[in-house]
Design a protein around this motif. Structure first.
Motif, mmCIF file in Angstrom:
data_model
loop_
_atom_site.group_PDB
_atom_site.id
_atom_site.type_symbol
_atom_site.label_atom_id
_atom_site.label_comp_id
_atom_site.label_asym_id
_atom_site.label_seq_id
_atom_site.Cartn_x
_atom_site.Cartn_y
_atom_site.Cartn_z
ATOM 1 N N ILE A 78 0.906 -1.001 -0.050
ATOM 2 C CA ILE A 78 -0.014 0.030 -0.060
ATOM 3 C C ILE A 78 1.028 1.198 -0.104
ATOM 4 O O ILE A 78 0.577 2.210 -0.776
ATOM 5 C CB ILE A 78 -1.025 0.054 1.304
ATOM 6 N N TYR A 79 1.844 1.434 0.670
ATOM 7 C CA TYR A 79 2.742 2.515 1.058
ATOM 8 C C TYR A 79 4.144 2.147 0.314
ATOM 9 O O TYR A 79 4.614 1.329 0.733
ATOM 10 C CB TYR A 79 3.004 2.721 2.473
ATOM 11 N N ASP A 80 4.386 3.358 -0.321
ATOM 12 C CA ASP A 80 5.742 3.178 -1.153
ATOM 13 C C ASP A 80 6.728 4.049 -0.192
ATOM 14 O O ASP A 80 6.578 5.298 -0.303
ATOM 15 C CB ASP A 80 5.680 3.579 -2.584
ATOM 16 N N THR A 81 7.868 3.556 0.186
ATOM 17 C CA THR A 81 8.679 4.316 0.900
ATOM 18 C C THR A 81 9.703 5.347 0.059
ATOM 19 O O THR A 81 10.077 6.295 0.460
ATOM 20 C CB THR A 81 9.754 3.462 1.670
ATOM 21 N N HIS A 82 9.819 5.044 -1.480
ATOM 22 C CA HIS A 82 10.657 5.694 -2.090
ATOM 23 C C HIS A 82 10.038 7.163 -2.261
ATOM 24 O O HIS A 82 10.657 8.017 -2.246
ATOM 25 C CB HIS A 82 10.825 4.905 -3.511
ATOM 26 N N SER A 83 8.702 7.075 -2.637
ATOM 27 C CA SER A 83 7.905 8.108 -2.964
ATOM 28 C C SER A 83 7.347 8.780 -1.837
ATOM 29 O O SER A 83 6.931 9.918 -1.732
ATOM 30 C CB SER A 83 6.825 7.968 -4.262
ATOM 31 N N ARG A 84 7.256 7.873 -0.719
ATOM 32 C CA ARG A 84 6.470 8.498 0.436
ATOM 33 C C ARG A 84 4.857 8.680 0.315
ATOM 34 O O ARG A 84 4.563 9.561 0.741
ATOM 35 C CB ARG A 84 7.438 9.565 1.248
ATOM 36 N N THR A 85 4.368 7.667 -0.804
ATOM 37 C CA THR A 85 2.861 7.950 -1.050
ATOM 38 C C THR A 85 2.363 6.730 -0.986
ATOM 39 O O THR A 85 2.856 5.519 -1.112
ATOM 40 C CB THR A 85 3.150 8.495 -2.452
ATOM 41 N N PHE A 86 1.107 7.029 -0.741
ATOM 42 C CA PHE A 86 0.157 5.603 -1.040
ATOM 43 C C PHE A 86 -0.416 5.442 -2.117
ATOM 44 O O PHE A 86 -0.661 6.265 -3.073
ATOM 45 C CB PHE A 86 -1.083 5.766 -0.042
ATOM 46 N N ILE A 87 -0.461 4.095 -2.817
ATOM 47 C CA ILE A 87 -1.125 3.585 -3.824
ATOM 48 C C ILE A 87 -0.863 4.082 -5.389
ATOM 49 O O ILE A 87 -1.192 3.624 -6.291
ATOM 50 C CB ILE A 87 -2.503 3.116 -3.821
ATOM 51 N N ILE A 88 -0.044 5.097 -5.389
ATOM 52 C CA ILE A 88 0.441 5.867 -6.755
ATOM 53 C C ILE A 88 0.835 4.859 -7.501
ATOM 54 O O ILE A 88 0.709 4.693 -8.925
ATOM 55 C CB ILE A 88 1.144 7.093 -6.387
ATOM 56 N N HIS A 89 1.928 3.978 -6.971
ATOM 57 C CA HIS A 89 2.789 2.926 -7.615
ATOM 58 C C HIS A 89 1.850 2.026 -8.259
ATOM 59 O O HIS A 89 2.248 1.103 -9.064
ATOM 60 C CB HIS A 89 3.817 2.412 -6.786
ATOM 61 N N TRP A 90 0.522 1.998 -7.929
ATOM 62 C CA TRP A 90 -0.512 0.936 -8.552
ATOM 63 C C TRP A 90 -0.819 1.443 -9.853
ATOM 64 O O TRP A 90 -1.330 0.428 -10.689
ATOM 65 C CB TRP A 90 -1.720 0.828 -7.869
ATOM 66 N N PHE A 91 -0.601 2.464 -10.344
ATOM 67 C CA PHE A 91 -1.256 3.209 -11.534
ATOM 68 C C PHE A 91 -0.516 2.912 -12.549
ATOM 69 O O PHE A 91 0.907 2.755 -12.418
ATOM 70 C CB PHE A 91 -1.422 4.954 -11.399
ATOM 71 N N PRO A 92 -0.947 3.249 -13.989
ATOM 72 C CA PRO A 92 -0.026 3.033 -15.074
ATOM 73 C C PRO A 92 1.041 4.097 -14.929
ATOM 74 O O PRO A 92 0.863 5.160 -14.344
ATOM 75 C CB PRO A 92 -1.027 3.178 -16.228
#
Length: 168
Positions: A78-92
């Protein structure tokens, strides 16, 4: 490549490493077949575009009775530590760039050029081509919450820990 080169030069300069400490390659490791008993790859695979080559090279330089340990964040967390964001990495990718530009300090161009998260099933499929065993220990790590050794978001980790320990 440019990001790695800048990082590599900075590390060598600031930590007084020699030029031989880090090797920049095209993905092929500069070691003979069957060289290593143990390979530890920690927090690398999410930055590798050609994961098949990465696994193939690890298998090539590993001795027949050797062990590989790969630790990496995956795309479905759910959380990406590189970008410090939630679920954005799920998108195209094209949407990620826009969302990273809005919500991350690193920016979409940078993150899209060095962050290549994949699902665990993707990693399992590739690793099974080169290794006889694939073991996912993600749930074990979440079940065993060690507050003293965890450096991430402790609130999220405690929540995940509680979810993983619910009896069904």
């Amino acid at each position: 490549f440019d990001i790695y080169k800048k990082f590599n030069d900075k590390v060598i300069k600031n930590l007084n490493f020699s030029d031989q400490t880090f090797v920049l390659t095209d993905g092929r490791l500069p070691y003979p077949d069957n060289t290593f008993d143990f390979i530890n790859s920690s927090q690398v695979l999410e930055h590798v575009e050609d994961k098949d080559l990465y696994y193939r090279e690890a298998a090539r330089v590993l001795k027949d009775d050797g062990i590989c340990f790969f630790s990496f964040p995956h795309r479905l967390q759910i959380y990406d530590t590189h970008s410090r964001t939630f679920i954005i990495h799920w998108f195209p990718k094209y949407l990620r760039k826009i969302l990273y530009d809005i919500f991350s300090k690193s920016g979409g161009e940078t993150l899209n050029n060095y962050l290549f998260l994949s699902t665990l099933s993707f990693h399992k499929k590739i690793s099974k081509k080169y290794f006889s065993i694939f073991r996912n220990i993600s749930s074990q790590r979440l079940k065993n919450l060690d507050k003293n050794n965890y450096k991430g978001n402790l609130v999220l980790r405690k929540f995940a820990h509680k979810l993983m320990n619910i009896k069904f």
